[in-house]
Scaffold this motif. Structure first.
Motif, PDB file in Angstrom:
ATOM      1  N   SER A  78      55.739  26.459  73.197  1.00  0.00           N
ATOM      2  CA  SER A  78      54.315  26.759  72.992  1.00  0.00           C
ATOM      3  C   SER A  78      53.646  25.903  71.921  1.00  0.00           C
ATOM      4  O   SER A  78      52.444  26.047  71.682  1.00  0.00           O
ATOM      5  CB  SER A  78      54.063  28.254  72.700  1.00  0.00           C
ATOM      6  OG  SER A  78      54.328  28.564  71.354  1.00  0.00           O
ATOM      7  N   THR A  79      54.387  25.013  71.279  1.00  0.00           N
ATOM      8  CA  THR A  79      53.764  24.101  70.326  1.00  0.00           C
ATOM      9  C   THR A  79      53.138  22.922  71.081  1.00  0.00           C
ATOM     10  O   THR A  79      53.399  22.710  72.268  1.00  0.00           O
ATOM     11  CB  THR A  79      54.775  23.585  69.294  1.00  0.00           C
ATOM     12  OG1 THR A  79      55.828  22.896  69.972  1.00  0.00           O
ATOM     13  CG2 THR A  79      55.342  24.738  68.475  1.00  0.00           C
ATOM     14  N   VAL A  80      52.308  22.163  70.384  1.00  0.00           N
ATOM     15  CA  VAL A  80      51.536  21.093  71.023  1.00  0.00           C
ATOM     16  C   VAL A  80      52.360  19.826  71.147  1.00  0.00           C
ATOM     17  O   VAL A  80      52.924  19.321  70.169  1.00  0.00           O
ATOM     18  CB  VAL A  80      50.258  20.814  70.208  1.00  0.00           C
ATOM     19  CG1 VAL A  80      49.503  19.603  70.785  1.00  0.00           C
ATOM     20  CG2 VAL A  80      49.346  22.044  70.210  1.00  0.00           C
ATOM     21  N   ASP A  81      52.422  19.305  72.370  1.00  0.00           N
ATOM     22  CA  ASP A  81      53.075  18.022  72.625  1.00  0.00           C
ATOM     23  C   ASP A  81      52.094  16.874  72.423  1.00  0.00           C
ATOM     24  O   ASP A  81      52.406  15.846  71.837  1.00  0.00           O
ATOM     25  CB  ASP A  81      53.636  18.001  74.048  1.00  0.00           C
ATOM     26  CG  ASP A  81      54.490  16.765  74.316  1.00  0.00           C
ATOM     27  OD1 ASP A  81      55.157  16.299  73.374  1.00  0.00           O
ATOM     28  OD2 ASP A  81      54.477  16.283  75.453  1.00  0.00           O
ATOM     29  N   SER A  82      50.842  17.060  72.920  1.00  0.00           N
ATOM     30  CA  SER A  82      49.806  16.047  72.721  1.00  0.00           C
ATOM     31  C   SER A  82      48.435  16.708  72.766  1.00  0.00           C
ATOM     32  O   SER A  82      48.272  17.796  73.316  1.00  0.00           O
ATOM     33  CB  SER A  82      49.888  14.949  73.787  1.00  0.00           C
ATOM     34  OG  SER A  82      49.566  15.465  75.072  1.00  0.00           O
ATOM     35  N   LYS A  83      47.457  16.024  72.161  1.00  0.00           N
ATOM     36  CA  LYS A  83      46.070  16.515  72.132  1.00  0.00           C
ATOM     37  C   LYS A  83      45.146  15.334  72.362  1.00  0.00           C
ATOM     38  O   LYS A  83      45.319  14.275  71.750  1.00  0.00           O
ATOM     39  CB  LYS A  83      45.775  17.158  70.779  1.00  0.00           C
ATOM     40  CG  LYS A  83      44.318  17.610  70.605  1.00  0.00           C
ATOM     41  CD  LYS A  83      44.085  18.126  69.194  1.00  0.00           C
ATOM     42  CE  LYS A  83      42.624  18.501  68.959  1.00  0.00           C
ATOM     43  NZ  LYS A  83      42.387  18.962  67.566  1.00  0.00           N
TER      44      LYS A  83
END
Length: 206
Positions: free
Chosen positions: A196-201
């Motif tokens: 659930s953490t961000v891989d890319s934004k």
């Protein structure tokens, strides 16, 4: 597996234009707001992003932005859930007041505290902390499981309800989150990892 979550602040509303505290009041979009919603849809289409599920608030400016955006994508039938949990922060006694009028009534320092502190609510309203407390359970219980299951999800909501989500996604603190500005009608594309953490934004600003 793609775990896509897109956040969009609604297009400009009539009260955004007039610099009025809006909160849970329900003005419509301006002509510019309508165009911002359509442009957001076109940007997502250009980026090759489609959706399986959509979430928005119970307020007209967010729901109309969502409809316009999905129409531009050629996907008007994407299942869409509306929830009060995603509503804008309730500004209480400030709602409906021009920001300059509020400053005359309560003074610039007090109005600044209400607008930019994390945990001081205006009279009869919510602090950003209160908004986070209702948005995050809905995100964790309803939105996030769909994303982690591989469904492509879009959320169209409001400056403060989206700040609550970005507090988790971008690992922002109570000190940094109140000053973060969100432009109207600009899609923010997150790809999440399985934890659930961000891989890319990516901010789709043109």
């Amino acid at each position: 597996m793609d775990r896509i979550l897109v956040l969009v602040r609604h297009g400009q509303s009539e009260w955004n234009l007039k610099n009025i505290f809006t909160g849970w009041k329900d003005p419509d979009l301006t002509d510019l707001g309508v165009e911002e919603a359509r442009i957001a849809g076109r940007r997502l289409k250009t980026a090759g992003v489609g959706f399986d599920l959509a979430f928005t608030s119970n307020l007209l400016r967010a729901k109309r932005t969502m409809r316009l955006l999905l129409d531009e994508l050629g996907a008007p039938d994407v299942p869409t859930a509306n929830s009060v949990a995603l509503n804008e922060r309730d500004y209480g006694d400030l709602s409906g007041l021009n920001k300059a009028e509020a400053v005359k009534t309560w003074g610039p320092e007090q109005v600044h505290i209400w607008r930019r502190s994390y945990d001081v609510p205006p009279p009869g309203g919510e602090s950003l902390k209160d908004t986070v407390a209702r948005v995050l359970p809905y995100y964790c219980q309803t939105i996030l499981p769909a994303v982690l299951d591989g469904r492509r999800v879009i959320v169209v909501a409001h400056g403060n309800s989206l700040r609550a989500l970005m507090m988790v996604l971008d690992k922002l603190t109570p000190e940094t989150i109140p000053s973060m500005e969100l432009a109207t009608g600009i899609p923010i594309l997150y790809r999440l990892k399985s934890d659930s953490t961000v891989d890319s934004k990516e901010v789709l600003a043109g």
